[in-house]
Design an enzyme around this catalytic site. Structure first.
Site, PDB file in Angstrom:
ATOM      1  N   ASP A  16      -7.050  -1.902  79.019  1.00 20.77           N
ATOM      2  CA  ASP A  16      -6.123  -0.424  79.052  1.00 20.77           C
ATOM      3  C   ASP A  16      -5.097  -0.256  78.232  1.00 20.77           C
ATOM      4  O   ASP A  16      -4.341  -1.221  77.541  1.00 20.77           O
ATOM      5  CB  ASP A  16      -5.704  -0.285  80.621  1.00 20.77           C
ATOM      6  CG  ASP A  16      -5.754   1.198  81.257  1.00 20.77           C
ATOM      7  OD1 ASP A  16      -5.975   1.948  80.388  1.00 20.77           O
ATOM      8  OD2 ASP A  16      -5.850   1.323  82.405  1.00 20.77           O
ATOM      9  N   ASP A  49     -10.272   9.178  83.847  1.00 21.47           N
ATOM     10  CA  ASP A  49      -9.891   8.585  85.163  1.00 21.47           C
ATOM     11  C   ASP A  49     -10.255   9.727  86.251  1.00 21.47           C
ATOM     12  O   ASP A  49     -10.195   9.296  87.329  1.00 21.47           O
ATOM     13  CB  ASP A  49      -8.183   8.701  85.219  1.00 21.47           C
ATOM     14  CG  ASP A  49      -7.855   7.420  84.648  1.00 21.47           C
ATOM     15  OD1 ASP A  49      -8.269   6.378  84.272  1.00 21.47           O
ATOM     16  OD2 ASP A  49      -6.485   7.245  84.234  1.00 21.47           O
TER      17      ASP A  49
END
Length: 718
Positions: free
Chosen positions: A467, A537
């Site tokens: 990430d 997301d």
């Protein structure tokens, strides 16, 4: 033969199976003549620019235009000499043609597995006053309508030079006012919006100044004609293999020609080219389609899937996973993880992923990034024990990391406060309570390499979600001199690539997935190291229709991470049926992002059926040809389909968002089938010829309610 060189005319003809690209040398300048459908090599194309020569450089269609000598459009590069002047005139000096394609030093790029796949033309330009050599590289593939371009600068003089701009490619088209631009825009949780607008006098610019490719604009643009649609018309695609700040500009001048160029964003960029040193630009991948936007996309899909992605997982089916993030966030213990994994085993899931919160004292997002040691409060038996326990359930084990970041509240920061990107004397902006590690520094990269190596060897890890949750601010490095500070952003990207090359090579059996708050760094550069990306997301099925549809404009389905999440959805709080959530997520690399222990028995059975269904169609979804049929940006309905390479199998997805007051029977026109074959439609228990399914369509029954979907499986009766 793919590249023809005609010495007397100074002409180069790059020819693939269905495409030609032609340029010439005109009084030392590389001049663009043609790019489009394949031409015979014996055609005379020199006269295309004869009328333009008398008007000077400002009208000449150039391949790599310079600054200061009469061309007033934006240049492809800008160099400052030691005397402060910024005028250059690099002219043709020579060329070479060779089979295959060379890798770029320090940068990701498309590759060949056999020399016979492609040929490369390298043109050498030279500015005698600055002693500057510029190499223009063109690679054309035999069986793909693709040209890969990059540029390399070399200082052959006795004084340093300063690059203010160094773009990867530039091309001039006639009839610029008849083109439209096509690109992807967005923001966090709403990536992949398709934008289309007409070019007019002046510039259309998309760019990122964030030190990353960004959620806001993707490093891609296409030029299309107004009549071009999914299946018809010409499309010219430009995609940059780069993960940092970029710029793509389409400028229409007073003569109605358009100059499109792309590369590293010149904003806040300045590179000192020392004596004897070289600077390599990222690669531009240019695709031509004479059969619409859909064919352009499929060309990108196959190229990026087969010749940009690398490693053991390039051609492997990707595992179905369950990730604990939306199930638990930071609040979990070993028992809770085992409970989710146990349910995953029961429904046939293949991979369990432990997300954020397993390390340091990470109970929220304010601490511990950089301290990559297990939190024994939550995992008293450690990662190895957890991973082995997951393995005993018949599942692989995966882990989330965010290596590029550092929390001010961490041991690493207390010990090394100058290891972050920062400018001395200025405040250090914290986004999500974190700073960015300075990957321009070898000591920082070495720390990360050894730390990650130890971590990945400490447990049976077979998947890593990598990430990156913030952009770069206060861009500077304590390790660079004042003269080199404007190199920081690009050196950061080079440092990242260096680290990724080492780590992914060291662990070929780990499937790496890129993430940047979702799709903030969904770009070709990252795909070179990590064959899939967490797309957004936002896991709401209805929002994902647009996101996944838009991302498919450039990126292969095998790279698009897509998960089923709980309802109400955590991003938009919408309630949608499990069926449509599953059908949308099955149109990518499939997984779940919810607490399986909280599902009803009926829901668990549905999940089990979804998992089994996806395993049946997974090869077709991940490696078939993708066709967009109906756009969620224009209608209440969305449809797409996947077709096997041999056209013997296909699967069609149809989604409707809102119910209609007077529902009517619908037909959806299919694509990619063999027109002369009959196809058995399993769900309708009947057969139809491919030509009927393409021209008249597949019958869709009346559907009741909001948020509904249906899947149809087709098999050829040959």
């Amino acid at each position: 033969m793919v590249i023809y060189s005609h010495k007397e005319e100074g002409l180069f003809h790059l020819q693939s199976k269905e495409m030609s690209y032609v340029l010439s040398i005109n009084e030392g300048y590389p001049v663009h003549l043609y790019w489009g459908a394949r031409l015979h090599d014996n055609q005379n194309l020199i006269d295309i620019v004869q009328d333009d020569e008398k008007y000077g450089l400002d009208r000449l269609p150039q391949e790599y235009p310079q600054y200061g000598t009469g061309d007033f459009r934006h240049p492809a590069y800008l160099v400052q000499l030691e005397d402060g002047t910024r005028v250059t005139e690099a002219l043709y000096k020579g060329h070479r043609i060779f089979k295959g394609k060379s890798p770029l030093v320090g940068l990701p790029s498309v590759y060949t597995e056999k020399e016979s796949e492609a040929e490369t033309l390298e043109i050498e330009l030279y500015d005698s006053y600055a002693s500057l050599t510029i190499y223009l590289s063109y690679t054309i593939f035999h069986d793909r309508s693709v040209i890969c371009r990059n540029t390399r600068f070399k200082n052959n003089g006795t004084e340093s030079l300063r690059l203010w701009s160094a773009l990867s490619a530039s091309i001039d088209f006639p009839e610029g006012d008849s083109f439209e631009s096509l690109y992807l825009s967005g923001a966090w949780a709403r990536e992949g919006n398709i934008e289309r607008r007409a070019l007019s006098s002046g510039s259309t610019i998309i760019e990122s100044r964030r030190g990353m490719s960004s959620h806001q604009l993707n490093p891609f643009m296409a030029l299309v004609k107004p009549e071009t649609n999914e299946n018809r018309g010409e499309a010219y695609g430009f995609s940059l293999v780069y993960s940092g700040g970029f710029k793509i500009e389409a400028e229409v001048n007073s003569f109605q020609s358009v100059r499109l160029s792309l590369g590293i964003n010149p904003f806040d960029f300045n590179w000192v080219l020392e004596v004897g040193s070289e600077f390599q630009t990222p690669e531009s991948v240019m695709v031509f389609s004479q059969s619409g936007i859909g064919q352009m996309s499929r060309t990108y899909h196959s190229l990026y899937r087969e010749r940009l992605c690398r490693g053991n997982f390039r051609d492997k089916e990707r595992p179905i996973l369950v990730n604990n993030w939306e199930a638990t966030y930071f609040n979990f213990d070993e028992d809770k993880l085992h409970a989710i994994a146990e349910e995953g085993k029961e429904v046939g899931i293949e991979l369990f992923v432990l997300d954020d919160g397993w390390f340091g004292k990470r109970d929220d997002d304010t601490t511990s990034l950089g301290d990559w040691s297990v939190d024994h409060r939550k995992l008293p038996n450690g990662l190895k024990h957890l991973g082995e326990s997951i393995n005993k359930k018949g599942m692989e084990f995966g882990l989330w990391v965010e290596p590029e970041m550092i929390s001010p509240e961490s041991n690493l920061y207390r010990e090394n406060p100058d290891w972050c990107i920062h400018v001395e004397g200025r405040r250090r902006s914290e986004h999500r309570s974190q700073l960015v590690l300075d990957l321009t520094r070898e000591d920082v990269r070495e720390y990360l390499y050894s730390t990650l190596k130890d971590l990945f060897q400490s447990a049976p890890i077979r998947y890593v979600k990598w990430d990156m949750n913030r952009s770069l601010t206060e861009i500077g490095s304590a390790n660079l001199s004042s003269e080199n500070q404007a190199e920081t952003a690009h050196r950061y990207v080079l440092g990242l690539y260096s680290l990724l090359e080492r780590i992914t090579s060291e662990f070929p059996d780990i499937l790496f997935e890129s993430c940047s708050s979702g799709g903030g760094r969904f770009d070709p550069g990252m795909l070179h190291y990590m064959p899939q990306t967490w797309t957004s997301d936002n896991t709401d099925a209805i929002e994902r229709l647009k996101i996944q549809y838009g991302i498919s404009l450039v990126y292969p389905i095998s790279s698009i991470g897509a998960h089923v999440s709980t309802v109400p959805n955590h991003q938009v709080h919408r309630l949608t049926p499990l069926d449509i959530r599953g059908d949308v997520a099955m149109s990518g690399t499939f997984g779940y992002e919810l607490d399986l222990t909280k599902l009803t028995n009926e829901e668990k059975q549905s999940v089990k059926e979804q998992v089994a269904a996806y395993k049946e169609i997974r090869p077709l979804i991940q490696y078939g040809d993708f066709y967009r049929l109906k756009s969620p940006f224009n209608e209440n309905e969305t449809s797409w389909m996947f077709v096997s390479k041999d056209q013997k199998e296909a699967i069609v997805f149809f989604f409707r968002v809102l119910a209609e007051p007077v529902p009517i029977r619908k037909r959806i026109k299919l694509n990619g089938l063999n027109r002369n074959w009959q196809y058995f439609i399993k769900e309708q228990n009947r057969s139809d010829y491919g030509d009927r399914l393409e021209q008249i369509g597949l019958d869709i029954p009346v559907m009741k309610g909001d948020f509904v979907s249906v899947i149809y499986s087709l098999k050829a009766k040959t």
